[in-house]
Design a protein around this motif. Structure first.
Motif, mmCIF file in Angstrom:
data_model
loop_
_atom_site.group_PDB
_atom_site.id
_atom_site.type_symbol
_atom_site.label_atom_id
_atom_site.label_comp_id
_atom_site.label_asym_id
_atom_site.label_seq_id
_atom_site.Cartn_x
_atom_site.Cartn_y
_atom_site.Cartn_z
ATOM 1 N N GLY A 76 0.694 -1.183 0.141
ATOM 2 C CA GLY A 76 -0.071 -0.213 0.042
ATOM 3 C C GLY A 76 0.862 1.356 -0.074
ATOM 4 N N THR A 77 1.790 1.415 0.923
ATOM 5 C CA THR A 77 2.565 2.621 0.877
ATOM 6 C C THR A 77 3.466 2.636 -0.222
ATOM 7 N N GLY A 78 3.695 1.591 -0.789
ATOM 8 C CA GLY A 78 4.773 1.396 -2.043
ATOM 9 C C GLY A 78 3.889 2.074 -3.283
ATOM 10 N N ARG A 79 2.580 2.146 -3.216
ATOM 11 C CA ARG A 79 1.773 2.435 -4.033
ATOM 12 C C ARG A 79 1.272 4.063 -3.777
ATOM 13 N N GLY A 80 1.784 4.264 -2.836
ATOM 14 C CA GLY A 80 1.663 5.891 -2.405
ATOM 15 C C GLY A 80 0.280 6.023 -1.676
ATOM 16 N N MET A 81 -0.374 4.987 -1.096
ATOM 17 C CA MET A 81 -1.509 5.020 -0.642
ATOM 18 C C MET A 81 -1.685 5.621 0.899
ATOM 19 N N PRO A 82 -2.850 6.139 1.262
ATOM 20 C CA PRO A 82 -2.475 6.805 2.873
ATOM 21 C C PRO A 82 -2.735 5.613 3.886
ATOM 22 N N GLU A 83 -2.463 6.035 4.914
ATOM 23 C CA GLU A 83 -2.670 4.973 6.158
ATOM 24 C C GLU A 83 -4.098 4.633 6.181
ATOM 25 N N ARG A 84 -4.964 5.348 5.876
ATOM 26 C CA ARG A 84 -6.456 4.838 5.926
ATOM 27 C C ARG A 84 -6.547 3.892 4.983
ATOM 28 N N ALA A 85 -5.999 3.724 3.719
ATOM 29 C CA ALA A 85 -6.191 2.633 2.738
ATOM 30 C C ALA A 85 -5.686 1.516 3.320
ATOM 31 N N VAL A 86 -4.451 1.642 4.154
ATOM 32 C CA VAL A 86 -3.667 0.385 4.718
ATOM 33 C C VAL A 86 -4.564 -0.357 5.882
ATOM 34 N N THR A 87 -5.314 0.488 6.285
ATOM 35 C CA THR A 87 -6.260 0.236 7.506
ATOM 36 C C THR A 87 -7.302 -0.525 6.721
ATOM 37 N N ILE A 88 -8.043 -0.183 5.754
ATOM 38 C CA ILE A 88 -9.183 -0.866 5.201
ATOM 39 C C ILE A 88 -8.641 -1.988 4.774
ATOM 40 N N TYR A 105 -12.806 7.548 -0.928
ATOM 41 C CA TYR A 105 -12.778 6.298 0.095
ATOM 42 C C TYR A 105 -12.227 6.579 1.648
ATOM 43 N N THR A 106 -11.373 7.500 1.697
ATOM 44 C CA THR A 106 -11.000 8.014 2.826
ATOM 45 C C THR A 106 -11.754 8.533 3.952
ATOM 46 N N ARG A 107 -12.867 9.124 3.345
ATOM 47 C CA ARG A 107 -13.894 9.839 4.183
ATOM 48 C C ARG A 107 -14.836 8.835 4.462
ATOM 49 N N LEU A 108 -15.025 7.598 3.752
ATOM 50 C CA LEU A 108 -16.187 6.671 4.204
ATOM 51 C C LEU A 108 -16.066 6.035 5.374
ATOM 52 N N PRO A 109 -16.989 5.552 5.915
ATOM 53 C CA PRO A 109 -17.008 4.523 6.852
ATOM 54 C C PRO A 109 -16.036 3.257 6.179
ATOM 55 N N LEU A 110 -15.438 2.588 7.119
ATOM 56 C CA LEU A 110 -14.471 1.469 6.772
ATOM 57 C C LEU A 110 -15.413 0.522 6.030
ATOM 58 N N THR A 111 -16.380 0.102 6.624
ATOM 59 C CA THR A 111 -17.300 -0.891 6.303
ATOM 60 C C THR A 111 -17.932 -0.686 4.648
ATOM 61 N N VAL A 112 -18.007 0.679 4.464
ATOM 62 C CA VAL A 112 -18.685 1.198 3.212
ATOM 63 C C VAL A 112 -17.448 0.977 2.135
ATOM 64 N N ALA A 113 -16.405 1.515 2.349
ATOM 65 C CA ALA A 113 -15.031 1.471 1.622
ATOM 66 C C ALA A 113 -14.678 -0.091 1.130
ATOM 67 N N ALA A 114 -14.659 -0.966 2.123
ATOM 68 C CA ALA A 114 -14.456 -2.240 2.228
ATOM 69 C C ALA A 114 -15.572 -2.895 1.171
ATOM 70 N N GLN A 115 -16.661 -2.577 1.205
ATOM 71 C CA GLN A 115 -17.840 -3.211 0.612
ATOM 72 C C GLN A 115 -17.691 -2.773 -0.851
ATOM 73 N N ARG A 116 -17.230 -1.729 -1.366
ATOM 74 C CA ARG A 116 -17.424 -1.225 -2.459
ATOM 75 C C ARG A 116 -16.249 -1.947 -3.198
ATOM 76 N N VAL A 117 -15.418 -2.524 -2.549
ATOM 77 C CA VAL A 117 -14.331 -3.387 -3.206
ATOM 78 C C VAL A 117 -14.586 -4.829 -3.194
ATOM 79 N N GLN A 118 -15.219 -5.072 -2.052
ATOM 80 C CA GLN A 118 -15.269 -6.668 -2.110
ATOM 81 C C GLN A 118 -16.688 -7.019 -2.340
#
Length: 336
Positions: A74-86, A145-158
């Motif tokens: 994730g960090t290698g792609r320049g993604m923020p910490e919130r993305a790693v948490t998700i 996605y960084t402003r969405l609830p974690l459940t919503v962000a994860a669900q949009r992907v999964q």
């Protein structure tokens, strides 16, 4: 009712003693296996809150390796910490941070991705770096996605049938992400019991660094690495003082200078110190798998096999010889 005969009593005692011995042998056998395999069947690692509030999460060496890979990609792609948490919360729910070869229908791997739904081939999905990368690729396409609830962000992907299930993993994923992106210093420890099935030595450490972070992490160290007859990068082992003052390490140590790269691989604009702690925590997370004996950074040192597993203050000095944080490089020393 007649009293039991002395022979019957003796037989009963022997049976009880025999049963107790069987239990003790079983426990001893289990502990021996846990030691030899790095304890993959039970917690051997722990991450704690940087706020010193007693909050923590215990996990296995197997989970630690996979979590460190997810964070590195994730960090290698320049993604923020919130993305790693998700990503970590998703993998905790989908697979328990284990790279499993089964699941619902054709689901596979850390994120239970399905080949039939275009996530990749089974072989690709079973490669943690690929699985994490394709997860982030889809997450990056979710608006805001960084402003969405974690459940919503994860669900949009999964597109899970149980979208709310991700929520219970957010606290643990938050602790892991803070440590594995390097924001929370000296918060991740492992017992470091050696795995019997993994590679060891500096070459194995370098290969794993490239696997998770990409070759940039070694190129930035300003050294060369040989491999398969092709030119590549390798940090040349250097000597460094040990905590006891003895001259130290040689061909067992991988030294990774760290600096603020602004953007891009590993750092993502996070700064040199945070970058260093990400690499240091990555090494501890991989300690059992890669037979890493010691990790030092920023005047702190972690040593495998120490009972409490804490990072301890050392007498390390800065590159100019002055006493200080000693944050110019991460040193990863492998076992003999």
């Amino acid at each position: 009712m007649s009293e039991p005969s002395p022979t019957s009593k003796r037989r009963g005692r022997l049976l009880r003693i025999g049963a107790a011995l069987v239990v003790l042998l079983a426990v001893a056998g289990y502990l021996a296996v846990q030691y030899l395999t790095g304890g993959t069947g039970g917690p051997g690692c722990k991450v704690v809150s940087a706020d010193d509030d007693g909050v923590g999460y215990e996990f296995t060496p197997e989970q630690a390796v996979n979590a460190a890979t997810i964070a590195a990609v994730g960090t290698g792609r320049g993604m923020p910490e919130r993305a790693v948490t998700i990503a970590l919360a998703t993998a905790l729910q989908e697979s328990g941070l284990r790279n499993i070869e089964h699941g619902d229908r054709d689901s596979l791997g850390l994120f239970q991705q399905r080949p039939s739904q275009g996530w990749g081939t089974p072989k690709q999905i079973m490669e943690p770096t690929y699985a994490a990368g394709v997860f982030y690729e889809h997450l990056a396409k979710v608006p805001g996605y960084t402003r969405l609830p974690l459940t919503v962000a994860a669900q949009r992907v999964q597109r899970s049938g149980f979208p709310q299930a991700y929520a219970k993993h957010e606290p643990d994923a938050t602790l892991l992400a803070a440590a594995l992106t390097g924001r929370a210093a000296a918060t991740l420890t492992c017992q470091g019991r050696p795995s019997a099935t993994r590679a060891s030595g500096p070459d194995a450490v370098r290969a794993a660094l490239v696997r998770d972070f990409g070759r940039e992490v070694l190129q930035e160290a300003g050294a060369e690495v040989g491999g398969s007859g092709n030119s590549s990068t390798r940090p040349t082992p250097t000597s460094s003082p040990s905590p006891g003052g003895a001259s130290g390490t040689d061909d067992r140590t991988v030294t990774l200078p760290v600096r603020d790269t602004g953007t891009g691989a590993v750092g993502g604009g996070r700064g040199a110190v945070q970058r260093g702690w990400q690499l240091a925590h990555w090494a501890v997370a991989n300690a059992s798998a890669l037979h890493i004996e010691r990790v030092s950074y920023a005047g702190r040192e972690w040593t495998a096999g120490v009972t409490d597993g804490r990072w301890r203050t050392t007498d390390a000095k800065n590159a100019d010889g002055t006493a200080g944080q000693g944050s110019e490089a991460v040193r990863i020393t492998t076992a003999r």
